[in-house]
Every structure is written in structure tokens, then in C-alpha cells.
Design a protein around this motif. Structure first.
Motif, PDB file in Angstrom:
ATOM      1  N   HIS A 194      88.929-148.821 -32.095  1.00 42.57           N
ATOM      2  CA  HIS A 194      88.018-149.217 -33.164  1.00 42.57           C
ATOM      3  C   HIS A 194      87.150-150.408 -32.754  1.00 42.57           C
ATOM      4  CE1 HIS A 194      89.407-146.446 -36.182  1.00 42.57           C
ATOM      5  NE2 HIS A 194      90.660-146.832 -36.052  1.00 42.57           N
ATOM      6  N   LEU A 195      87.658-151.246 -31.865  1.00 42.21           N
ATOM      7  CA  LEU A 195      86.901-152.407 -31.393  1.00 42.21           C
ATOM      8  C   LEU A 195      85.919-152.045 -30.279  1.00 42.21           C
ATOM      9  CD1 LEU A 195      89.773-155.059 -31.321  1.00 42.21           C
ATOM     10  CD2 LEU A 195      87.763-155.127 -32.804  1.00 42.21           C
ATOM     11  N   GLY A 196      85.942-150.789 -29.846  1.00 39.02           N
ATOM     12  CA  GLY A 196      85.054-150.365 -28.769  1.00 39.02           C
ATOM     13  C   GLY A 196      85.603-150.623 -27.384  1.00 39.02           C
ATOM     14  N   ARG A 197      86.846-151.059 -27.284  1.00 41.58           N
ATOM     15  CA  ARG A 197      87.463-151.348 -25.987  1.00 41.58           C
ATOM     16  C   ARG A 197      88.223-150.093 -25.532  1.00 41.58           C
ATOM     17  NH1 ARG A 197      90.347-156.930 -27.608  1.00 41.58           N
ATOM     18  NH2 ARG A 197      91.252-156.718 -25.527  1.00 41.58           N
ATOM     19  N   LEU A 198      87.465-149.063 -25.218  1.00 35.67           N
ATOM     20  CA  LEU A 198      88.059-147.757 -24.938  1.00 35.67           C
ATOM     21  C   LEU A 198      88.886-147.743 -23.667  1.00 35.67           C
ATOM     22  CD1 LEU A 198      86.050-147.011 -27.192  1.00 35.67           C
ATOM     23  CD2 LEU A 198      85.640-144.865 -25.999  1.00 35.67           C
ATOM     24  N   GLU A 199      88.443-148.481 -22.652  1.00 31.73           N
ATOM     25  CA  GLU A 199      89.198-148.506 -21.399  1.00 31.73           C
ATOM     26  C   GLU A 199      90.577-149.132 -21.617  1.00 31.73           C
ATOM     27  OE1 GLU A 199      86.081-149.429 -21.686  1.00 31.73           O
ATOM     28  OE2 GLU A 199      84.907-148.239 -20.259  1.00 31.73           O
ATOM     29  N   ALA A 200      90.623-150.217 -22.393  1.00 29.71           N
ATOM     30  CA  ALA A 200      91.906-150.864 -22.681  1.00 29.71           C
ATOM     31  C   ALA A 200      92.805-149.947 -23.492  1.00 29.71           C
ATOM     32  CB  ALA A 200      91.671-152.180 -23.435  1.00 29.71           C
ATOM     33  N   LEU A 234      97.460-146.015 -23.669  1.00 37.09           N
ATOM     34  CA  LEU A 234      97.892-144.647 -23.943  1.00 37.09           C
ATOM     35  C   LEU A 234      98.485-143.987 -22.702  1.00 37.09           C
ATOM     36  CD1 LEU A 234      94.910-143.489 -26.178  1.00 37.09           C
ATOM     37  CD2 LEU A 234      97.281-143.782 -26.907  1.00 37.09           C
ATOM     38  N   ASN A 235      97.907-144.292 -21.526  1.00 33.38           N
ATOM     39  CA  ASN A 235      98.476-143.776 -20.274  1.00 33.38           C
ATOM     40  C   ASN A 235      99.884-144.330 -20.056  1.00 33.38           C
ATOM     41  OD1 ASN A 235      96.198-142.271 -19.656  1.00 33.38           O
ATOM     42  ND2 ASN A 235      95.257-143.898 -18.450  1.00 33.38           N
ATOM     43  N   LYS A 236     100.078-145.580 -20.446  1.00 37.39           N
ATOM     44  CA  LYS A 236     101.402-146.197 -20.351  1.00 37.39           C
ATOM     45  C   LYS A 236     102.383-145.465 -21.258  1.00 37.39           C
ATOM     46  CE  LYS A 236     103.731-150.658 -21.033  1.00 37.39           C
ATOM     47  NZ  LYS A 236     103.546-152.079 -21.441  1.00 37.39           N
ATOM     48  N   VAL A 279      92.738-137.879 -25.388  1.00 39.01           N
ATOM     49  CA  VAL A 279      91.799-136.802 -25.065  1.00 39.01           C
ATOM     50  C   VAL A 279      90.404-137.152 -25.570  1.00 39.01           C
ATOM     51  CG1 VAL A 279      91.231-134.377 -25.446  1.00 39.01           C
ATOM     52  CG2 VAL A 279      93.613-135.056 -25.085  1.00 39.01           C
ATOM     53  N   THR A 280      90.347-137.693 -26.792  1.00 38.21           N
ATOM     54  CA  THR A 280      89.068-138.094 -27.376  1.00 38.21           C
ATOM     55  C   THR A 280      88.403-139.180 -26.546  1.00 38.21           C
ATOM     56  OG1 THR A 280      89.852-137.570 -29.604  1.00 38.21           O
ATOM     57  CG2 THR A 280      87.955-139.046 -29.434  1.00 38.21           C
ATOM     58  N   ILE A 281      89.188-140.175 -26.147  1.00 39.02           N
ATOM     59  CA  ILE A 281      88.640-141.289 -25.372  1.00 39.02           C
ATOM     60  C   ILE A 281      88.154-140.813 -24.012  1.00 39.02           C
ATOM     61  CG2 ILE A 281      89.197-143.478 -24.236  1.00 39.02           C
ATOM     62  CD1 ILE A 281      91.069-144.079 -26.554  1.00 39.02           C
ATOM     63  N   HIS A 282      88.927-139.957 -23.361  1.00 43.91           N
ATOM     64  CA  HIS A 282      88.510-139.397 -22.070  1.00 43.91           C
ATOM     65  C   HIS A 282      87.146-138.724 -22.195  1.00 43.91           C
ATOM     66  CE1 HIS A 282      91.498-140.010 -18.973  1.00 43.91           C
ATOM     67  NE2 HIS A 282      92.488-139.720 -19.800  1.00 43.91           N
ATOM     68  N   GLU A 283      86.974-137.936 -23.258  1.00 42.26           N
ATOM     69  CA  GLU A 283      85.729-137.197 -23.449  1.00 42.26           C
ATOM     70  C   GLU A 283      84.560-138.142 -23.718  1.00 42.26           C
ATOM     71  OE1 GLU A 283      83.734-133.416 -23.614  1.00 42.26           O
ATOM     72  OE2 GLU A 283      85.628-134.171 -22.806  1.00 42.26           O
ATOM     73  N   LEU A 284      84.787-139.158 -24.550  1.00 41.81           N
ATOM     74  CA  LEU A 284      83.725-140.115 -24.870  1.00 41.81           C
ATOM     75  C   LEU A 284      83.287-140.886 -23.622  1.00 41.81           C
ATOM     76  CD1 LEU A 284      85.014-141.567 -28.265  1.00 41.81           C
ATOM     77  CD2 LEU A 284      83.148-139.945 -27.929  1.00 41.81           C
ATOM     78  N   LEU A 285      84.257-141.358 -22.865  1.00 35.15           N
ATOM     79  CA  LEU A 285      83.933-142.113 -21.657  1.00 35.15           C
ATOM     80  C   LEU A 285      83.257-141.223 -20.615  1.00 35.15           C
ATOM     81  CD1 LEU A 285      87.112-144.359 -21.245  1.00 35.15           C
ATOM     82  CD2 LEU A 285      84.821-145.071 -21.938  1.00 35.15           C
TER      83      LEU A 285
END
Length: 245
Positions: A52-58, A63-65, A89-95
Motif C-alpha cells: 500500500h505504501l508503494g514499496r513493492l520490492e520490499a 513474501l519470498n521469505k 503474483v500481483t506484485i510480480h506482474e506489476l513490477l
């Protein structure tokens, strides 16, 4: 429940701190499978807050952990989750689309960049800062294509989503300067100076110093000087309707 309430209030930083601070309490009061579940929930909740903060990589790193730890299937099946689609999955697609847009822009394929940013925007739900970044980037691609009004529109949407987004405000100011809309340009410069002053003051408070960095001082001086020049320049100068069209 308090963390969820903070999240509903969009106070994501506080929600993250609460989860992190309560982790030690959980360690001392739970054991075995209970502490395992407590930690998993907190990690997942922190990752959602990062999203929600836009820190998708973090968020993705956390989530990988979780996936390495295992048993996330139970978490995804929980009624507490708002979506049946795994967040990772959503974050992967957005990035993927955002990075593809950045690469296309760097290679000069501006139309392709616009398409990737548009897909990322249409796929994103819940991360306003991420949408602001994609809009700002798409605006840059529109500008490179000579689509000035579309670029201004994207910049305005980015600012509406993130009012303190310096790059979006600065880019829109440049666009207003291009079409000689000095009234709007002056407003953007005033906003930019205000944001920089607030950020500078926040940094000074955190460091315990009243002074400002040389970089922030220069930016503020440039902003004030441009504001003065624009007030003088906008007198008697009309819009460049040819460029707008």
C-alpha cells in the motif's frame, strides 16, 4: 485488530511498527506452532502494508521469505485475506510491466512504454504511490511523443494520488512552462517549494539539526528564483495554443 484498523485508516507506517514491536511480545508469550502462526501473519501483514505504501520490492522480499518458510497456503485460505490471488503474483506482474516500461523508455520506444505503464495501472488495486509512479513515468513517455496535454493530465493524476511527489510536480511545472501557462507554472513552483521546505524540516528534525543540506538549500533557492521570474514573465504572455493542439 489494531493493525488492521490502522491499515483501514491508511496509517500503514504505524501498522508496520506495531507488528514489528509486538513480535518480541509474541516470542515471549507463545511457543511452537502458535508463534509460527503469529510470525507468519505479521510478516504477511507487513508485506501488505509495504504494498500500500508503494514499496513493492520490499513487500516481495518479505513474501519470498514467507514462501521459503512454507505453509503460506493456510494464510492465503484465511478469511482475513481480501483476495484469492496471492499478493506476490500481483506484485510480480506489476513490477514486470513497470520495469518493461522503463526499459522501453530508455531505448526510445515511447509508445511501447506507454502501453506497459497503462497495463500496470489497470492491474493495480490498492497501491496509490505505485500508481503515481507509473502515471509520472507514462507522462514522461507522452512528453517524449509530443503529447503535452496527455503528459500534463498524467502528472495531475500522479499528484492527486501523491501530493508530495516531487518529480511529478517538477515535471508538470516543466510542461506548463513549455506551453507558456505561467499561472499554472507559478502554482506548481509554489507547491514544489513548499514540499521541499517540509521535507528539509523533517530531515532536520530527524537528524537533530536545524541546518539544511546544501542540495536542499540549492533546490529551494532555485524554486524561489523561478517563482519570481515567472511572476514577471507571465505578464502579457499568452498560452502557446499551437503546441497545445
Amino acid at each position: 485488530m489494531k493493525a488492521e484498523a490502522l491499515c483501514l485508516l491508511q496509517r500503514y507506517e504505524e501498522a508496520i511498527r506495531l507488528c514489528e514491536q509486538s513480535m518480541a511480545f509474541a516470542d515471549s508469550n507463545f511457543s511452537g506452532y502458535e508463534i509460527y502462526q503469529v510470525k507468519l501473519w505479521r510478516w504477511f501483514f507487513i508485506s501488505k502494508s509495504y504494498f500500500h505504501l508503494g514499496r513493492l520490492e520490499a513487500a516481495l522480499d518479505l513474501l519470498n521469505k514467507l514462501e521459503k518458510v512454507g505453509s503460506t497456503k493456510e494464510m492465503y485460505a484465511s478469511k482475513k485475506l481480501e483476495s484469492s490471488v496471492p499478493l506476490s503474483v500481483t506484485i510480480h506482474e506489476l513490477l514486470r510491466h513497470k520495469n518493461a516500461g522503463n526499459e522501453a523508455f530508455r531505448s526510445g520506444s515511447y509508445t511501447e512504454a506507454v502501453e506497459h505503464y497503462t497495463v500496470a495501472l489497470s492491474s493495480n488495486v490498492g497501491s496509490r504511490p505505485f500508481s503515481a509512479i507509473c502515471l509520472c513515468n507514462r507522462g514522461a513517455a507522452h512528453q517524449a511523443l509530443g503529447q503535452i496535454t496527455d503528459a500534463i493530465a498524467d502528472g495531475s493524476l500522479a499528484i492527486a494520488l501523491d501530493g508530495n511527489y516531487v518529480k511529478a510536480v517538477s515535471r508538470r511545472a516543466t510542461l506548463h512552462e513549455m506551453i507558456q501557462d505561467h499561472g499554472e507554472l507559478a502554482g506548481d513552483l509554489q507547491r514544489l517549494v513548499s514540499i521541499l521546505e517540509n521535507q528539509s524540516n523533517d530531515m532536520a528534525k530527524e537528524s537533530g539539526s536545524l541546518g539544511r543540506s546544501s542540495g536542499s538549500v540549492k533546490e529551494l533557492r532555485d524554486g524561489h528564483r523561478c517563482m519570481h521570474l515567472m511572476e514577471e514573465a507571465k505578464k502579457g504572455i499568452s498560452l502557446d495554443f499551437y503546441l497545445i493542439l
